[in-house]
Design a protein around this motif. Structure first.
Motif, PDB file in Angstrom:
ATOM      1  N   GLN A 178      47.844   6.287  61.272  1.00 40.80           N
ATOM      2  CA  GLN A 178      47.516   6.619  62.664  1.00 40.80           C
ATOM      3  C   GLN A 178      47.248   8.111  62.814  1.00 40.80           C
ATOM      4  O   GLN A 178      46.311   8.520  63.502  1.00 40.80           O
ATOM      5  CB  GLN A 178      48.663   6.221  63.594  1.00 40.80           C
ATOM      6  CG  GLN A 178      48.865   4.739  63.734  1.00 40.80           C
ATOM      7  CD  GLN A 178      50.127   4.439  64.524  1.00 40.80           C
ATOM      8  OE1 GLN A 178      51.191   4.973  64.216  1.00 40.80           O
ATOM      9  NE2 GLN A 178      49.999   3.599  65.530  1.00 40.80           N
TER      10      GLN A 178
ATOM     11  N   SER B 102      52.975   3.953  53.851  1.00 42.16           N
ATOM     12  CA  SER B 102      53.103   3.278  55.142  1.00 42.16           C
ATOM     13  C   SER B 102      54.370   3.658  55.893  1.00 42.16           C
ATOM     14  O   SER B 102      54.688   3.046  56.904  1.00 42.16           O
ATOM     15  CB  SER B 102      53.074   1.765  54.927  1.00 42.16           C
ATOM     16  OG  SER B 102      54.192   1.378  54.148  1.00 42.16           O
ATOM     17  N   LYS B 103      55.099   4.672  55.431  1.00 36.87           N
ATOM     18  CA  LYS B 103      56.324   5.084  56.105  1.00 36.87           C
ATOM     19  C   LYS B 103      56.013   5.836  57.392  1.00 36.87           C
ATOM     20  O   LYS B 103      54.903   6.319  57.601  1.00 36.87           O
ATOM     21  CB  LYS B 103      57.165   5.982  55.196  1.00 36.87           C
ATOM     22  CG  LYS B 103      57.729   5.266  54.001  1.00 36.87           C
ATOM     23  CD  LYS B 103      58.619   6.203  53.223  1.00 36.87           C
ATOM     24  CE  LYS B 103      59.204   5.505  52.020  1.00 36.87           C
ATOM     25  NZ  LYS B 103      60.035   6.406  51.227  1.00 36.87           N
ATOM     26  N   GLU B 104      57.031   5.939  58.239  1.00 35.97           N
ATOM     27  CA  GLU B 104      56.920   6.718  59.461  1.00 35.97           C
ATOM     28  C   GLU B 104      56.976   8.206  59.122  1.00 35.97           C
ATOM     29  O   GLU B 104      57.724   8.620  58.240  1.00 35.97           O
ATOM     30  CB  GLU B 104      58.074   6.388  60.408  1.00 35.97           C
ATOM     31  CG  GLU B 104      58.027   4.995  60.999  1.00 35.97           C
ATOM     32  CD  GLU B 104      57.022   4.873  62.126  1.00 35.97           C
ATOM     33  OE1 GLU B 104      56.822   5.857  62.875  1.00 35.97           O
ATOM     34  OE2 GLU B 104      56.432   3.792  62.257  1.00 35.97           O
TER      35      GLU B 104
ATOM     36  N   LYS C 204      52.899   6.170  62.223  1.00 38.51           N
ATOM     37  CA  LYS C 204      52.539   5.880  60.832  1.00 38.51           C
ATOM     38  C   LYS C 204      51.528   6.912  60.326  1.00 38.51           C
ATOM     39  O   LYS C 204      50.783   7.517  61.093  1.00 38.51           O
ATOM     40  CB  LYS C 204      51.914   4.484  60.718  1.00 38.51           C
ATOM     41  CG  LYS C 204      52.838   3.357  61.094  1.00 38.51           C
ATOM     42  CD  LYS C 204      53.763   3.048  59.972  1.00 38.51           C
ATOM     43  CE  LYS C 204      54.571   1.806  60.328  1.00 38.51           C
ATOM     44  NZ  LYS C 204      55.436   1.398  59.290  1.00 38.51           N
ATOM     45  N   TYR C 205      51.523   7.089  59.029  1.00 36.82           N
ATOM     46  CA  TYR C 205      50.637   8.032  58.370  1.00 36.82           C
ATOM     47  C   TYR C 205      49.172   7.742  58.695  1.00 36.82           C
ATOM     48  O   TYR C 205      48.411   8.649  59.029  1.00 36.82           O
ATOM     49  CB  TYR C 205      50.887   7.957  56.863  1.00 36.82           C
ATOM     50  CG  TYR C 205      49.994   8.818  56.030  1.00 36.82           C
ATOM     51  CD1 TYR C 205      50.212  10.178  55.928  1.00 36.82           C
ATOM     52  CD2 TYR C 205      48.928   8.272  55.334  1.00 36.82           C
ATOM     53  CE1 TYR C 205      49.396  10.978  55.157  1.00 36.82           C
ATOM     54  CE2 TYR C 205      48.116   9.057  54.556  1.00 36.82           C
ATOM     55  CZ  TYR C 205      48.354  10.410  54.473  1.00 36.82           C
ATOM     56  OH  TYR C 205      47.535  11.194  53.713  1.00 36.82           O
TER      57      TYR C 205
END
Length: 62
Positions: free
Chosen positions: A5, A43-45, A2-3
């Motif tokens: 992280q 919140s996208k990968e 995730k962004y």
């Protein structure tokens, strides 16, 4: 990954935000002395290839 992280890892490594744009942010790494773009997708990968590019420019090994 995730962004959020990835941003936490960049911050922990001493990288910091230089400027914000529309869909990208520009970060600076004191390890490599480079500026590099980080896409902002909420919140996208983050795609693996993009993550690898950011880690390479930030001087992070993972």
């Amino acid at each position: 990954m995730k962004y959020a992280q990835l941003l936490a890892e960049l911050t922990a490594a001493g990288c910091y935000l230089v400027r914000k744009g529309g869909n990208h942010q520009v970060w600076y790494s004191p390890i490599t002395g480079k500026r590099f773009p980080v896409p902002f997708h909420g919140s996208k990968e983050i795609p693996k290839s993009t993550e690898r590019y950011i880690r390479l420019n930030a001087g992070l090994t993972h």
